[in-house]
Design an enzyme around this catalytic site. Structure first.
Site, PDB file in Angstrom:
ATOM      1  N   ARG A  11       0.947  -1.385  -0.028  1.00  0.00           N
ATOM      2  CA  ARG A  11      -0.065  -0.019  -0.059  1.00  0.00           C
ATOM      3  C   ARG A  11       0.601   1.188  -0.079  1.00  0.00           C
ATOM      4  O   ARG A  11       0.995   1.916  -1.223  1.00  0.00           O
ATOM      5  CB  ARG A  11      -0.927  -0.055   1.230  1.00  0.00           C
ATOM      6  CG  ARG A  11      -1.987   0.990   1.107  1.00  0.00           C
ATOM      7  CD  ARG A  11      -1.923   2.389   1.571  1.00  0.00           C
ATOM      8  NE  ARG A  11      -1.284   2.487   2.882  1.00  0.00           N
ATOM      9  CZ  ARG A  11      -0.624   3.427   3.203  1.00  0.00           C
ATOM     10  NH1 ARG A  11      -0.741   4.720   2.506  1.00  0.00           N
ATOM     11  NH2 ARG A  11      -0.207   3.699   4.592  1.00  0.00           N
ATOM     12  N   ASP A  12       1.323   1.465   0.954  1.00  0.00           N
ATOM     13  CA  ASP A  12       2.222   2.582   1.265  1.00  0.00           C
ATOM     14  C   ASP A  12       3.555   2.709   0.152  1.00  0.00           C
ATOM     15  O   ASP A  12       3.706   3.778  -0.267  1.00  0.00           O
ATOM     16  CB  ASP A  12       3.054   2.761   2.591  1.00  0.00           C
ATOM     17  CG  ASP A  12       3.644   4.197   2.963  1.00  0.00           C
ATOM     18  OD1 ASP A  12       3.508   5.049   2.118  1.00  0.00           O
ATOM     19  OD2 ASP A  12       3.753   4.432   4.113  1.00  0.00           O
ATOM     20  N   HIS A 203       6.185   3.846  12.831  1.00  0.00           N
ATOM     21  CA  HIS A 203       6.525   4.016  11.391  1.00  0.00           C
ATOM     22  C   HIS A 203       7.242   4.926  11.086  1.00  0.00           C
ATOM     23  O   HIS A 203       7.089   6.150  11.091  1.00  0.00           O
ATOM     24  CB  HIS A 203       4.995   4.046  10.646  1.00  0.00           C
ATOM     25  CG  HIS A 203       5.086   4.325   9.101  1.00  0.00           C
ATOM     26  ND1 HIS A 203       4.284   3.549   8.372  1.00  0.00           N
ATOM     27  CD2 HIS A 203       5.636   5.091   8.478  1.00  0.00           C
ATOM     28  CE1 HIS A 203       4.330   3.909   7.141  1.00  0.00           C
ATOM     29  NE2 HIS A 203       5.350   4.715   7.276  1.00  0.00           N
ATOM     30  N   HIS A 205      10.273   6.617   8.386  1.00  0.00           N
ATOM     31  CA  HIS A 205      11.074   6.770   6.981  1.00  0.00           C
ATOM     32  C   HIS A 205      12.537   6.843   7.236  1.00  0.00           C
ATOM     33  O   HIS A 205      12.939   7.052   8.192  1.00  0.00           O
ATOM     34  CB  HIS A 205      10.389   7.721   6.203  1.00  0.00           C
ATOM     35  CG  HIS A 205       9.014   7.757   5.663  1.00  0.00           C
ATOM     36  ND1 HIS A 205       8.783   7.674   4.464  1.00  0.00           N
ATOM     37  CD2 HIS A 205       7.963   7.131   6.340  1.00  0.00           C
ATOM     38  CE1 HIS A 205       7.411   7.563   4.253  1.00  0.00           C
ATOM     39  NE2 HIS A 205       6.753   7.337   5.530  1.00  0.00           N
ATOM     40  N   CYS A 236       4.943   9.403   1.434  1.00  0.00           N
ATOM     41  CA  CYS A 236       3.534  10.125   1.229  1.00  0.00           C
ATOM     42  C   CYS A 236       3.790  11.083  -0.025  1.00  0.00           C
ATOM     43  O   CYS A 236       4.576  11.833  -0.099  1.00  0.00           O
ATOM     44  CB  CYS A 236       3.433  10.780   2.509  1.00  0.00           C
ATOM     45  SG  CYS A 236       1.936  11.991   2.407  1.00  0.00           S
ATOM     46  N   ASN A 245      10.203   4.278   3.069  1.00  0.00           N
ATOM     47  CA  ASN A 245      10.052   3.839   4.327  1.00  0.00           C
ATOM     48  C   ASN A 245      11.221   3.013   4.907  1.00  0.00           C
ATOM     49  O   ASN A 245      12.058   2.587   4.210  1.00  0.00           O
ATOM     50  CB  ASN A 245       8.847   2.983   4.669  1.00  0.00           C
ATOM     51  CG  ASN A 245       7.603   3.593   4.168  1.00  0.00           C
ATOM     52  OD1 ASN A 245       6.782   4.216   4.963  1.00  0.00           O
ATOM     53  ND2 ASN A 245       7.063   3.375   2.754  1.00  0.00           N
TER      54      ASN A 245
END
Length: 309
Positions: A11-12, A203, A205, A236, A245
């Site tokens: 997803r991300d 989470h 990065h 993002c 990430n």
């Protein structure tokens, strides 16, 4: 310590890819991640296809992936419509999100933080009615590319509201890689002191090379759930400077070397990273996928030697 990894790459990691990735390739990637022992995958999102066209096949992905015993397939659902579609498509878990930064929330969701929390409450009501678990992610808690440092009190207020709604599982997200260990400690301590019932995950990065250093800070705080992305892909699309990430295989290698357990087979995970690199057709930023494990050995006879003078 037993560490839970939530894999967000499908997803991300893929949401910003400009070329549409075939559904079959997404399914193959997710299945390979399950095959490596990962049991929690954020597989896709039910969002505006105008904003994120890569997720147009969300329902098809959910229908075609394997579902190993004990696996949890979560999806991002920013509103009631998305949540309803996700539940109908068979999501095991919903993920709602809001930014701690008012400016980023406007850029990302086109609404105020207060309105986003009202929206999350509506999603929570739908999730409760359907019996679908819901967790929340709070973005830009460690810094915002538009506002700079984010007040810990703002983060606390959001997590308190989520708790009142009934959401206990909360991810604190470093949306653009602005976190440092000191900031991680301060924010997590503030949230824990004010909302002790919150079950935190982190989470990060790797924008400025501090991804695993920040994980180490989280481990010092005994936080045992981390989100990461296979191959280190992602970022993002609504935040300037947001590179990939924390890389899942690099994270797992680090955790295993520190004596933690993940239930993940690192060799299989590296093969998943190579599969994704082949799919995307470009080198990925993951390091272990190229260097191998720390004790990877080579034939000395085949290695070049210095020339005597």
């Amino acid at each position: 310590m037993q560490i839970k990894i939530i894999e967000v790459g499908p997803r991300d990691g893929l949401q910003s890819e400009k070329t549409f990735i075939a559904t079959a390739q997404k399914v193959r990637l997710i299945d390979s991640l399950f095959g490596a022992g990962i049991r929690s995958v954020e597989a896709t999102s039910f969002v505006s296809l105008t904003a994120v066209p890569q997720m147009a096949d969300a329902a098809d992905v959910l229908q075609q992936i394997s579902r190993p015993e004990g696996s949890v397939v979560s999806v991002l659902a920013p509103n009631v419509r998305g949540a309803r579609d996700a539940i109908r498509a068979g999501a095991d878990e919903l993920v709602a999100f809001v930014s701690a930064s008012a400016t980023h929330n406007r850029k990302n969701l086109n609404r105020s933080v207060a309105d986003s929390l009202i929206n999350i409450e509506a999603v929570a009501e739908l999730a409760s009615q359907s019996g679908t678990p819901l967790r929340a992610a709070v973005s830009t808690v460690f810094g915002c590319p538009f506002e700079g440092d984010v007040d810990v009190g703002s983060v606390v207020a959001i997590v308190q509201t989520l708790s009142r709604i009934g959401i206990r599982q909360v991810t604190l997200a470093d949306t653009t890689g602005m976190a440092t260990p000191a900031v991680v400690r301060a924010v997590c301590a503030g949230v824990r002191n004010a909302v002790p019932e919150a079950m935190l995950s982190l989470h990060f990065h790797n924008t400025r090379g501090l991804g695993l250093v920040n994980v180490a800070a989280g481990l010092e705080l005994e936080i045992d759930v981390y989100e990461s992305s296979i191959g280190g892909v992602g970022g993002c699309p609504f935040a300037p400077g947001a590179t990939g990430n924390v890389c899942t295989e690099d994270l797992v290698h680090y955790l295993h070397e520190e004596g933690h357990s993940t239930g993940i087979d690192l060799d299989s995970l590296v093969r998943s990273a190579w599969l994704l690199e082949e799919t995307l057709g470009r080198p990925l930023p993951g390091q272990v996928m190229r260097a191998g494990k720390r004790l990877r050995l080579y034939d000395a006879g085949a290695a070049p030697s210095a020339t005597a003078r």
